[in-house]
Design a protein around this motif. Structure first.
Motif, PDB file in Angstrom:
ATOM      1  N   ASP A  73      -5.715   6.598  -5.685  1.00 15.02           N
ATOM      2  CA  ASP A  73      -4.363   6.186  -6.073  1.00 15.02           C
ATOM      3  C   ASP A  73      -3.508   5.738  -4.884  1.00 15.02           C
ATOM      4  OD1 ASP A  73      -4.308   8.710  -4.999  1.00 15.02           O
ATOM      5  OD2 ASP A  73      -2.811   9.514  -6.395  1.00 15.02           O
ATOM      6  N   TRP A  74      -4.090   5.648  -3.705  1.00 15.27           N
ATOM      7  CA  TRP A  74      -3.343   5.166  -2.537  1.00 15.27           C
ATOM      8  C   TRP A  74      -3.392   3.636  -2.518  1.00 15.27           C
ATOM      9  CZ3 TRP A  74      -3.968   8.479   2.518  1.00 15.27           C
ATOM     10  CH2 TRP A  74      -3.549   9.785   2.258  1.00 15.27           C
ATOM     11  N   PRO A  76       6.042   5.155  -6.309  1.00 17.49           N
ATOM     12  CA  PRO A  76       5.532   4.667  -7.605  1.00 17.49           C
ATOM     13  C   PRO A  76       4.652   3.440  -7.406  1.00 17.49           C
ATOM     14  CG  PRO A  76       7.853   4.110  -7.318  1.00 17.49           C
ATOM     15  CD  PRO A  76       7.497   5.016  -6.182  1.00 17.49           C
ATOM     16  N   ALA A  77       3.601   3.362  -8.209  1.00 18.85           N
ATOM     17  CA  ALA A  77       2.637   2.252  -8.089  1.00 18.85           C
ATOM     18  C   ALA A  77       3.068   1.027  -8.897  1.00 18.85           C
ATOM     19  CB  ALA A  77       1.256   2.717  -8.556  1.00 18.85           C
ATOM     20  N   ALA A 121       4.366   1.081   1.470  1.00 18.17           N
ATOM     21  CA  ALA A 121       5.102   2.135   0.771  1.00 18.17           C
ATOM     22  C   ALA A 121       6.346   2.460   1.584  1.00 18.17           C
ATOM     23  CB  ALA A 121       4.220   3.369   0.619  1.00 18.17           C
ATOM     24  N   THR A 122       7.514   2.133   1.040  1.00 14.85           N
ATOM     25  CA  THR A 122       8.762   2.226   1.796  1.00 14.85           C
ATOM     26  C   THR A 122       9.689   3.262   1.181  1.00 14.85           C
ATOM     27  OG1 THR A 122       8.599  -0.097   2.448  1.00 14.85           O
ATOM     28  CG2 THR A 122      10.761   0.948   2.631  1.00 14.85           C
ATOM     29  N   LEU A 123      10.027   4.245   1.983  1.00 12.06           N
ATOM     30  CA  LEU A 123      11.003   5.256   1.564  1.00 12.06           C
ATOM     31  C   LEU A 123      12.321   4.946   2.250  1.00 12.06           C
ATOM     32  CD1 LEU A 123      11.709   7.820   0.039  1.00 12.06           C
ATOM     33  CD2 LEU A 123      10.836   9.155   1.976  1.00 12.06           C
ATOM     34  N   TRP A 157      12.527   5.869  -2.917  1.00 15.95           N
ATOM     35  CA  TRP A 157      11.422   4.922  -2.758  1.00 15.95           C
ATOM     36  C   TRP A 157      11.832   3.514  -3.180  1.00 15.95           C
ATOM     37  CZ3 TRP A 157       7.385   6.246  -0.004  1.00 15.95           C
ATOM     38  CH2 TRP A 157       6.981   7.585   0.061  1.00 15.95           C
ATOM     39  N   ALA A 158      11.404   2.534  -2.406  1.00 15.51           N
ATOM     40  CA  ALA A 158      11.654   1.141  -2.756  1.00 15.51           C
ATOM     41  C   ALA A 158      10.758   0.723  -3.913  1.00 15.51           C
ATOM     42  CB  ALA A 158      11.384   0.246  -1.549  1.00 15.51           C
ATOM     43  N   THR A 159      11.283  -0.145  -4.754  1.00 16.84           N
ATOM     44  CA  THR A 159      10.496  -0.699  -5.853  1.00 16.84           C
ATOM     45  C   THR A 159       9.475  -1.696  -5.297  1.00 16.84           C
ATOM     46  OG1 THR A 159      12.385  -0.487  -7.339  1.00 16.84           O
ATOM     47  CG2 THR A 159      10.631  -1.991  -8.010  1.00 16.84           C
ATOM     48  N   ARG A 160       8.251  -1.593  -5.772  1.00 15.44           N
ATOM     49  CA  ARG A 160       7.238  -2.562  -5.350  1.00 15.44           C
ATOM     50  C   ARG A 160       7.510  -3.919  -6.003  1.00 15.44           C
ATOM     51  NH1 ARG A 160       1.247  -0.985  -6.413  1.00 15.44           N
ATOM     52  NH2 ARG A 160       0.876  -2.587  -4.823  1.00 15.44           N
TER      53      ARG A 160
END
Length: 472
Positions: free
Chosen positions: A220-221, A465-466, A90-92, A97-100
């Motif tokens: 949800d993690w 975002p997941a 998870a990158t901020l 936030w970065a897109t997965r």
């Protein structure tokens, strides 16, 4: 060509990589280490960085796997973890936030303790390598009245001060950032080596945690690790800090808080937790709340980028200095192990091409080594200067506001992300981006758009975002 004897100074990863490649060319390799080396994955005084996170860049992973076949499997067997950072970290970023996305690159995560112990086990199995532990090198030796060739080293036993002499055809200094090679050469009459220092005034604090069992973590993690960059528009002191959670063996993780500009960093659990609560997202503090701290707070400063320019100085035959002993980087950027492995490979290649006793061997090696270290040096220096607000565009492919915008808005563009991955992982030099038509085309498209302002902290989603981007 098989030479007789080489001495390697330093039993860290750089020294062990050098010993491994030199064992193919020398009948005997003597590795001298000041510490008494531990059995298994344990801390030792000579590697203060071992208490902090370590990342093995893609190139380093490949280089080490070539030197030690099956290394990845050995690390995994002892708990090392694979992770696609684009998908599972998870990158901020400064702007949000970065897109997965699936990157196709699996990175291997483990403690420095585990990585070093697995490599050490391999090197100790090599019949040509002999470890001398608890011993420090005190000076370089040469024949009486002859300072143009190093013929050995003087050593001192740490426990009782006993002094000995070890002769060899080649001495290789892998003693790291604190190397005394410049002093040893001065004692032989050589001029002081030019030193270049770029100080980002960086520091960090790290704590080790036992993670809760998987079934006790929030459903949800989706992330395995967390990477928080400082804010693009800092308004509070906490906005200047970088935070990193990396999983390691034993269902544990390391949490590091870092900053530049000589800012205050926590040195106890109370201030550590307080800073985590003030970060731009609550996920770090929430991870700590369900985990158990299992260490003290390890605090470190003095992480300057230091390049000792041996390639510009006269050098005696029979001695070379390599890896961190020549060029040490701010360790925040995880370049050290990769650079050490590449420098060892450069050394091994040259010994295969050229007599290591040749008077021109050191200069040739230093030139080749310098050609490589310019790449990680430029990356580390550019990022440190940018963190201090000193970026002026003079860093070429890595400098200026345009570059900052590419990093902010282009990370989710596959052609840009792949190019940046290969630069950051030392698979290609930064300047190659300036002749990459696909990369430049994607960058040009970004630069033609209206400028996207950074996300304000109050507008930032507290959780990443997941959703996974379709990059087909």
């Amino acid at each position: 060509m098989k030479a007789n004897h080489v001495v390697v100074i330093g039993g860290g990863i750089g020294g062990m990589c050098a010993a491994r490649v030199l064992s193919e060319h020398f009948t005997r390799v003597t590795l001298i280490e000041r510490d008494e080396l531990p059995e298994g994955a344990a801390h030792r005084k000579g590697v203060p960085q071992s208490r902090h996170p370590h990342g093995l860049l893609d190139r380093g992973r490949r280089e080490l796997s070539a030197l030690f076949p099956g290394l990845d499997d050995s690390i995994r067997a002892r708990g090392g973890l694979d992770m696609d950072a684009g998908l599972e970290l998870a990158t901020l970023n400064p702007g949000g936030w970065a897109t997965r996305r699936h990157t196709g690159h699996q990175m291997l995560f483990a403690s420095r303790l585990l990585i070093e112990s697995v490599i050490r086990d391999r090197v100790k199995q090599n019949p040509r390598v002999n470890f001398i532990e608890g011993t420090e090198v005190t000076k370089l030796l040469s024949a009486a009245g002859e300072t143009r060739r190093v013929t050995g080293v003087e050593t001192r036993k740490v426990s009782d001060g006993a002094v000995s002499r070890i002769d060899a055809e080649l001495i290789v200094d892998c003693s790291g950032r604190s190397s005394r090679a410049s002093k040893w050469l001065a004692e032989l009459g050589y001029p002081e080596v030019e030193i270049e220092v770029v100080d980002g005034q960086a520091g960090y604090s790290t704590c080790w945690y036992q993670a809760p069992p998987a079934n006790e973590r929030p459903a949800d993690w989706w992330w395995k690790g967390i990477f928080l960059n400082p804010s693009a528009k800092p308004k509070r002191d906490e906005d200047y800090y970088f935070a990193l959670i990396l999983p390691i063996e034993g269902d544990r993780f390391l949490l590091t808080l870092a900053s530049w500009g000589d800012r205050v960093l926590p040195a106890d659990h109370e201030s550590f937790a307080a800073l985590c609560r003030g970060l731009r997202t609550p996920i770090i503090a929430e991870a700590l709340a369900i985990s158990k701290p299992i260490s003290a707070i390890f605090h470190r400063k003095g992480m300057q980028n230091i390049w000792k320019h041996f390639e510009k100085s006269p050098a005696p035959a029979g001695f070379v200095s390599t890896a961190d002993a020549v060029c040490a980087f701010n360790p925040i950027y995880a370049q050290g192990m990769t650079s050490a492995s590449v420098c060892a490979e450069i050394l091994g290649q040259l010994v295969g091409e050229m007599d290591p006793t040749d008077a021109n061997f050191p200069a040739t090696f230093y030139e080749r080594q310098a050609d490589f270290v310019r790449q990680p040096w430029s990356l580390s220096v550019a990022r440190d200067r940018a963190a201090l607000g000193q970026s002026s565009g003079s860093e070429g492919a890595l400098g200026g506001e345009a570059w900052d915008r590419v990093l902010r808005e282009g990370a989710g563009v596959p052609v840009i992300a792949e190019a940046l991955f290969n630069v950051i992982n030392l698979n290609r030099p930064p300047e190659s981006l300036m002749t990459d038509s696909d990369f430049l085309g994607a960058v040009n498209e970004i630069m033609q758009r209206p400028l996207r302002p950074p996300v304000e902290s109050e507008d930032l989603s507290p959780y990443p975002p997941a959703a996974i981007a379709d990059t087909a």
